[in-house]
Design a protein around this motif. Sequence first.
Motif, PDB file in Angstrom:
ATOM      1  N   UNK A   5       0.759  -1.271  -0.114  1.00  0.00           N
ATOM      2  CA  UNK A   5       0.027   0.090  -0.011  1.00  0.00           C
ATOM      3  C   UNK A   5       0.687   1.181  -0.044  1.00  0.00           C
ATOM      4  N   UNK A   6       0.161   2.450  -0.341  1.00  0.00           N
ATOM      5  CA  UNK A   6       1.146   3.678  -0.530  1.00  0.00           C
ATOM      6  C   UNK A   6       1.239   4.143   0.762  1.00  0.00           C
ATOM      7  N   UNK A   7       2.514   4.803   0.997  1.00  0.00           N
ATOM      8  CA  UNK A   7       2.989   5.439   2.306  1.00  0.00           C
ATOM      9  C   UNK A   7       2.609   7.184   2.276  1.00  0.00           C
ATOM     10  N   UNK A   8       2.508   7.562   3.210  1.00  0.00           N
ATOM     11  CA  UNK A   8       2.043   9.022   3.041  1.00  0.00           C
ATOM     12  C   UNK A   8       2.884  10.015   2.184  1.00  0.00           C
ATOM     13  N   UNK A   9       4.382   9.712   2.378  1.00  0.00           N
ATOM     14  CA  UNK A   9       5.462  10.285   1.760  1.00  0.00           C
ATOM     15  C   UNK A   9       5.241  10.221   0.283  1.00  0.00           C
ATOM     16  N   UNK A  38      -7.385  14.653  -2.328  1.00  0.00           N
ATOM     17  CA  UNK A  38      -7.516  15.915  -1.284  1.00  0.00           C
ATOM     18  C   UNK A  38      -9.198  16.039  -1.129  1.00  0.00           C
ATOM     19  N   UNK A  39      -9.934  15.616  -2.087  1.00  0.00           N
ATOM     20  CA  UNK A  39     -11.406  16.165  -2.118  1.00  0.00           C
ATOM     21  C   UNK A  39     -12.166  14.679  -1.779  1.00  0.00           C
ATOM     22  N   UNK A  40     -11.669  13.603  -1.873  1.00  0.00           N
ATOM     23  CA  UNK A  40     -12.661  12.537  -1.672  1.00  0.00           C
ATOM     24  C   UNK A  40     -12.677  12.189  -0.259  1.00  0.00           C
ATOM     25  N   UNK A  41     -13.521  12.103   0.530  1.00  0.00           N
ATOM     26  CA  UNK A  41     -13.371  11.756   1.960  1.00  0.00           C
ATOM     27  C   UNK A  41     -13.145  10.554   2.448  1.00  0.00           C
ATOM     28  N   UNK A  44      -7.511   7.089   1.778  1.00  0.00           N
ATOM     29  CA  UNK A  44      -6.672   6.567   2.708  1.00  0.00           C
ATOM     30  C   UNK A  44      -5.488   5.800   2.255  1.00  0.00           C
ATOM     31  N   UNK A  45      -4.373   6.218   2.508  1.00  0.00           N
ATOM     32  CA  UNK A  45      -3.057   5.676   1.877  1.00  0.00           C
ATOM     33  C   UNK A  45      -3.398   4.224   1.942  1.00  0.00           C
ATOM     34  N   UNK A  46      -3.882   3.448   2.856  1.00  0.00           N
ATOM     35  CA  UNK A  46      -4.023   1.964   2.644  1.00  0.00           C
ATOM     36  C   UNK A  46      -5.013   1.542   1.726  1.00  0.00           C
ATOM     37  N   UNK A  47      -5.878   2.357   1.062  1.00  0.00           N
ATOM     38  CA  UNK A  47      -6.595   1.895  -0.154  1.00  0.00           C
ATOM     39  C   UNK A  47      -6.167   2.282  -1.517  1.00  0.00           C
ATOM     40  N   UNK A  48      -4.786   2.758  -1.375  1.00  0.00           N
ATOM     41  CA  UNK A  48      -4.126   2.655  -2.846  1.00  0.00           C
ATOM     42  C   UNK A  48      -3.069   1.495  -2.648  1.00  0.00           C
ATOM     43  N   UNK A  49      -2.820   0.706  -3.869  1.00  0.00           N
ATOM     44  CA  UNK A  49      -2.187  -0.228  -3.955  1.00  0.00           C
ATOM     45  C   UNK A  49      -0.885   0.119  -5.031  1.00  0.00           C
ATOM     46  N   UNK A  56      10.628   3.145  -7.384  1.00  0.00           N
ATOM     47  CA  UNK A  56       9.966   4.185  -8.321  1.00  0.00           C
ATOM     48  C   UNK A  56       8.660   3.417  -8.248  1.00  0.00           C
ATOM     49  N   UNK A  57       7.608   4.189  -8.068  1.00  0.00           N
ATOM     50  CA  UNK A  57       6.132   3.729  -8.278  1.00  0.00           C
ATOM     51  C   UNK A  57       5.863   3.349 -10.066  1.00  0.00           C
ATOM     52  N   UNK A  58       5.790   2.301 -10.394  1.00  0.00           N
ATOM     53  CA  UNK A  58       5.327   2.021 -11.555  1.00  0.00           C
ATOM     54  C   UNK A  58       3.982   1.500 -11.890  1.00  0.00           C
ATOM     55  N   UNK A  59       2.906   1.237 -10.891  1.00  0.00           N
ATOM     56  CA  UNK A  59       1.633   0.849 -11.198  1.00  0.00           C
ATOM     57  C   UNK A  59       0.904   1.060  -9.852  1.00  0.00           C
ATOM     58  N   UNK A  60      -0.377   1.688 -10.304  1.00  0.00           N
ATOM     59  CA  UNK A  60      -1.128   1.634  -8.838  1.00  0.00           C
ATOM     60  C   UNK A  60      -2.622   1.447  -9.073  1.00  0.00           C
ATOM     61  N   UNK A  61      -3.267   1.237  -8.227  1.00  0.00           N
ATOM     62  CA  UNK A  61      -4.884   0.834  -8.205  1.00  0.00           C
ATOM     63  C   UNK A  61      -5.449   1.683  -6.912  1.00  0.00           C
ATOM     64  N   UNK A  62      -6.458   2.231  -6.930  1.00  0.00           N
ATOM     65  CA  UNK A  62      -7.222   2.807  -5.880  1.00  0.00           C
ATOM     66  C   UNK A  62      -8.549   2.152  -5.366  1.00  0.00           C
ATOM     67  N   UNK A  63      -8.688   1.980  -4.138  1.00  0.00           N
ATOM     68  CA  UNK A  63      -9.940   1.568  -3.736  1.00  0.00           C
ATOM     69  C   UNK A  63     -10.653   2.756  -3.317  1.00  0.00           C
ATOM     70  N   UNK A  64     -12.296   2.836  -3.817  1.00  0.00           N
ATOM     71  CA  UNK A  64     -13.006   3.983  -3.391  1.00  0.00           C
ATOM     72  C   UNK A  64     -13.973   3.397  -2.569  1.00  0.00           C
ATOM     73  N   UNK A  65     -14.287   3.496  -1.295  1.00  0.00           N
ATOM     74  CA  UNK A  65     -15.321   2.980  -0.445  1.00  0.00           C
ATOM     75  C   UNK A  65     -16.673   3.656  -0.789  1.00  0.00           C
ATOM     76  N   UNK A  66     -17.723   2.952  -1.181  1.00  0.00           N
ATOM     77  CA  UNK A  66     -19.139   3.362  -1.508  1.00  0.00           C
ATOM     78  C   UNK A  66     -20.107   2.388  -1.086  1.00  0.00           C
ATOM     79  N   UNK A  67     -20.930   3.075  -0.230  1.00  0.00           N
ATOM     80  CA  UNK A  67     -22.278   2.190   0.170  1.00  0.00           C
ATOM     81  C   UNK A  67     -23.200   2.629  -1.065  1.00  0.00           C
TER      82      UNK A  67
END
Length: 325
Positions: A5-9, A38-41, A44-49, A56-67
């Motif tokens: 998962x992503x680190x804050x830095x 910045x604008x999605x409530x 979270x860094x742990x939602x980004x793989x 170097x970051x070469x690939x990414x995926x983000x999880x957007x929790x939604x009910x």
Amino acid sequence: MEIRTLRKAEREPLLDLLDHWPISDGWQGRDFFRRYLEDDPTFADENVWVAVEAGRLISCVQIFPRPLRIRGRAVPTGGIGSVFTLAEHRRSGVAGALLDRAVDAMSGSGMEISLLFTGRIPWYTRLGWRSWVVTRTLLERRAPLPPKTGAEILAFDPARDLAAVKAVHQDYSGSLDGTVVRDDSLWAGSLANAGNPDEDFRVVRDGGEVLAYARAAILEGFPILTEFGHRPGSVAALADLLAAMIDERAAAGNLHLDPTLERALDGRGFRLHRGEDPTVMLRCIDAVGLAERLGVEPPEGGDPASFLEEVLPAGSFGFWTADRF
């Protein structure tokens, strides 16, 4: 190569990676995706793989929790977005590996289904998602006609209108499966990110009461009605509003779920052309948990995708573009 998962830095390096994405509508990649940090409530860094090679970051995926609403219940859902890999690392399996980790993370967080939007349907199908072919409607103006109600059409003013619009949304969208159950934070996120970058958001008021509202944006160069709603008995006010917002043409979802509104728009000089959109994809992550939540029998040895189609038919899937990620 490291997958984690992503680190804050690493938030700025993540935007450096996404800046390679050729975004339409005049966006720079990093500016487009910065909004979702910045604008999605739910960010979270742990939602980004991410996949990291030589620092170097070469690939990414983000999880957007939604009910999402399904049969009147709020179902924990993992939206998938920001899926990107540097060109020189594509076709290596790295993005698929990230998505596998993301699915495990969604399952561990209690998310029962996953949702994404893509043109890469065969690839995501191989990875476990299935296309939900939803109905979109193209509205083309035949001839301008005068409004049929005397209500006032105004630009949306959050201080004046937001509480009333929330109530209309709760009533109108609350009856549609597949819509996001918005709390105050998700409302704030939708208002921040639905525009591209601008949003045309208007309300119809009569006697101090909001009768209807509609939102629109330009996406990939085309006008889209991203969300709308009306109070019971106020379909004419919404039809007048949409007629005022549409110049020559616009596309919209969910019109087919409101036949009275379709007829009202036809009476205001619009041709309506329905079409199928296969780019919505869903995946059932926890069929047993979903069945328990909905109070139905779980699929015994059956296909989770078929079970999801049973409880959430594509023809009734009402996700609003204003909640896009």
